[in-house]
Design an enzyme around this catalytic site. Structure first.
Site, PDB file in Angstrom:
ATOM      1  CB  CYS A 195     -55.717 -27.542 -48.335  1.00 51.14           C
ATOM      2  SG  CYS A 195     -54.339 -28.357 -47.509  1.00 51.14           S
ATOM      3  CG  HIS A 196     -57.289 -31.223 -43.453  1.00 48.58           C
ATOM      4  ND1 HIS A 196     -57.544 -32.160 -44.423  1.00 48.58           N
ATOM      5  CD2 HIS A 196     -58.177 -31.470 -42.456  1.00 48.58           C
ATOM      6  CE1 HIS A 196     -58.533 -32.943 -44.036  1.00 48.58           C
ATOM      7  NE2 HIS A 196     -58.935 -32.554 -42.844  1.00 48.58           N
ATOM      8  CB  THR A 197     -53.080 -25.723 -44.848  1.00 42.92           C
ATOM      9  OG1 THR A 197     -52.253 -26.884 -44.898  1.00 42.92           O
ATOM     10  CG2 THR A 197     -52.256 -24.553 -44.346  1.00 42.92           C
ATOM     11  CG  HIS A 235     -53.060 -23.174 -49.820  1.00 39.41           C
ATOM     12  ND1 HIS A 235     -54.009 -23.457 -48.860  1.00 39.41           N
ATOM     13  CD2 HIS A 235     -52.355 -24.323 -49.979  1.00 39.41           C
ATOM     14  CE1 HIS A 235     -53.874 -24.705 -48.468  1.00 39.41           C
ATOM     15  NE2 HIS A 235     -52.877 -25.268 -49.139  1.00 39.41           N
ATOM     16  CD  GLU A 236     -55.335 -28.102 -53.776  1.00 30.16           C
ATOM     17  OE1 GLU A 236     -54.330 -28.741 -53.411  1.00 30.16           O
ATOM     18  OE2 GLU A 236     -56.489 -28.517 -53.620  1.00 30.16           O
ATOM     19  CB  CYS A 253     -36.759 -15.126 -56.784  1.00 29.09           C
ATOM     20  SG  CYS A 253     -35.090 -15.597 -56.230  1.00 29.09           S
ATOM     21  CB  CYS A 260     -32.056 -16.145 -53.972  1.00 32.51           C
ATOM     22  SG  CYS A 260     -33.137 -17.583 -53.748  1.00 32.51           S
ATOM     23  CB  CYS A 286     -33.809 -19.898 -56.789  1.00 29.09           C
ATOM     24  SG  CYS A 286     -35.352 -19.419 -55.968  1.00 29.09           S
ATOM     25  CB  CYS A 296     -37.519 -18.822 -52.925  1.00 31.08           C
ATOM     26  SG  CYS A 296     -37.109 -17.174 -53.574  1.00 31.08           S
ATOM     27  NE  ARG A 301     -36.784 -19.656 -47.084  1.00 28.98           N
ATOM     28  CZ  ARG A 301     -35.707 -20.214 -46.536  1.00 28.98           C
ATOM     29  NH1 ARG A 301     -35.803 -20.855 -45.371  1.00 28.98           N
ATOM     30  NH2 ARG A 301     -34.536 -20.154 -47.144  1.00 28.98           N
ATOM     31  CB  CYS A 318     -51.808 -27.582 -52.029  1.00 27.71           C
ATOM     32  SG  CYS A 318     -51.471 -28.188 -50.358  1.00 27.71           S
ATOM     33  NE  ARG A 334     -56.977 -30.239 -51.917  1.00 26.63           N
ATOM     34  CZ  ARG A 334     -56.495 -30.630 -50.729  1.00 26.63           C
ATOM     35  NH1 ARG A 334     -57.260 -31.299 -49.890  1.00 26.63           N
ATOM     36  NH2 ARG A 334     -55.249 -30.369 -50.394  1.00 26.63           N
TER      37      ARG A 334
END
Length: 396
Positions: A58-60, A81-82, A111, A114, A117, A125, A129, A194, A391
């Site tokens: 991803c671009h992130t 992260h994907e 979770c 909390c 959530c 979260c 988060r 993502c 992707r």
């Protein structure tokens, strides 16, 4: 939608022991990733260790690899992260996941206990988060990865966005692992980590795009196209795609884009073009670039009185919103969106079920423009840098 059998063993031979495997390590900002042998520790309390089968870029990831935000830069690190994979083992206290479960990692956890959530007003979260500044595990501020550096000294490798999926095995907080139907094809479900969740969710959950409405999407990367896909599925009458790359038009049409504006070819501001096209402005605009000037155009391209702008792009610090507070008195609204406002663990499994039953027809295949072995990860990064891929799916 066909499933993918993977035949992964239940992990009984490795449970509770370190695992040595391959990972793509970012030793420093901007340097090519290096495929290294790393050691992955067993999961700690409320953690799971996952065998990653598919991951994408991803671009992130690209921004983090370049070190574009120095305050968030932390090296050496395992990015990514994907992804999608199978649980190898679980740590103490994990009750909702077991070895062999098919899972999708998510960068913003749930979770389930909390106040956040339990609220229907947010998908954040209190504990898990997304936090771009975090580079360690929540439970003990430690890392679960290590590798030998160039001086042959073993050192820790930092985590990324609660996930670190550029590795054959990763350790996640259980709150960041979503169990899905084992019949669902993991290579497609990886996109729920993502881009599809973020874009489709922005149209459905954040904006609640209505049938017959008008939409403008600024930036037709994977997330922007996922917004268009979500708006199409909601029955939007007109979906205007805005990008500087005219090659995005054909893929945009596949995702529901009805009109295309090349902002570099306009002889007037884009918002003026959009207002003329839509008799005053669109009902919803989505900013997917992380560029302040584009965010300004997205905001003023909406109709006064009721227009809504959703911010999805990641903007550099210390940039501020490019609008005057008094402009909000014209009735235009603006809001941000994280992970499409989906509560990942509780809301993604039913989404997968709807896709499997055929009730929901998200165009997963349209987002996967390339497939490569994990060893070609640097080639995949280059494709994204050059704007040639949406992707690139890497199989481990």
């Amino acid at each position: 939608m066909a499933a993918n059998g993977n035949g992964l063993a239940n992990g009984s031979g490795t449970r509770g022991k370190p695992i040595k495997c391959k990972a793509a390590v970012a030793w420093s900002a901007g340097e090519p990733l290096v495929i290294e042998e790393v050691e992955v520790a067993p999961p700690g309390r409320l953690e799971v260790r996952v065998k990653v089968l598919f991951t994408s870029i991803c671009h992130t990831d690209l921004s983090a690899w370049k070190g574009e935000n120095p305050l968030q830069a932390k090296f050496p690190r395992i990015l990514g992260h994907e992804a999608a994979g199978v649980v190898e083992s679980v740590g103490e206290g994990v009750e909702d996941l077991a070895p062999g479960d098919h899972v999708v990692p998510i960068f913003t956890g749930e979770c389930g206990e909390c106040a956040y959530c339990e609220s229907d007003k947010t998908n954040l979260c209190g504990t898990y988060r997304v936090n771009a500044f975090r580079s360690t595990m929540v439970t003990d501020n430690g890392t679960r990865f290590s590798a030998m550096d160039r001086s042959h000294v073993r050192q820790p490798l930092y985590h990324f966005l609660n996930t670190s999926t550029f590795a054959e095995y990763t350790v996640l907080d259980a709150a960041c692992a979503v169990r899905i139907d084992p019949r669902a094809p993991l290579e497609k479900m990886s996109l729920l980590s993502c881009c599809i969740s973020t874009g489709v969710g922005a149209a459905w959950n954040t904006a609640n795009v209505s049938k017959g409405s008008t939409v403008a999407v600024f930036g037709l990367g994977a997330v922007g196209l996922a917004v268009a896909e979500g708006a199409r599925l909601r029955g939007a009458a007109r979906i205007i795609g805005v990008d500087i790359n005219p090659d995005k038009l054909s893929k945009g049409k596949e995702m529901g884009v009805t009109d295309f504006i090349n902002s570099n070819a306009c002889d007037k501001p884009v918002h003026e073009v959009i207002r003329e096209m839509t008799d005053g402005g669109v009902d919803y605009s989505f900013e997917c670039t992380g560029i302040n000037a584009v965010l300004r155009e997205a905001f003023v391209s909406t109709h006064d009185g009721w227009g809504l702008t959703v911010v999805l792009g990641i903007h550099a610090t210390p940039k501020m919103l490019p609008l005057h507070p008094m402009e909000l008195f014209d009735g235009r609204r603006i809001t941000g969106c994280v992970f499409g406002d989906f509560k990942g663990k509780s809301q993604l499994p039913p989404l997968v079920d709807r896709c499997m039953s055929g009730e929901l027809k998200i165009n997963f295949d349209g987002f996967i423009t390339h497939k490569m072995p994990f060893s070609d990860i640097n080639k995949a990064f280059q494709l994204l840098v050059e704007g040639k891929s949406l992707r690139c799916l890497l199989h481990l």
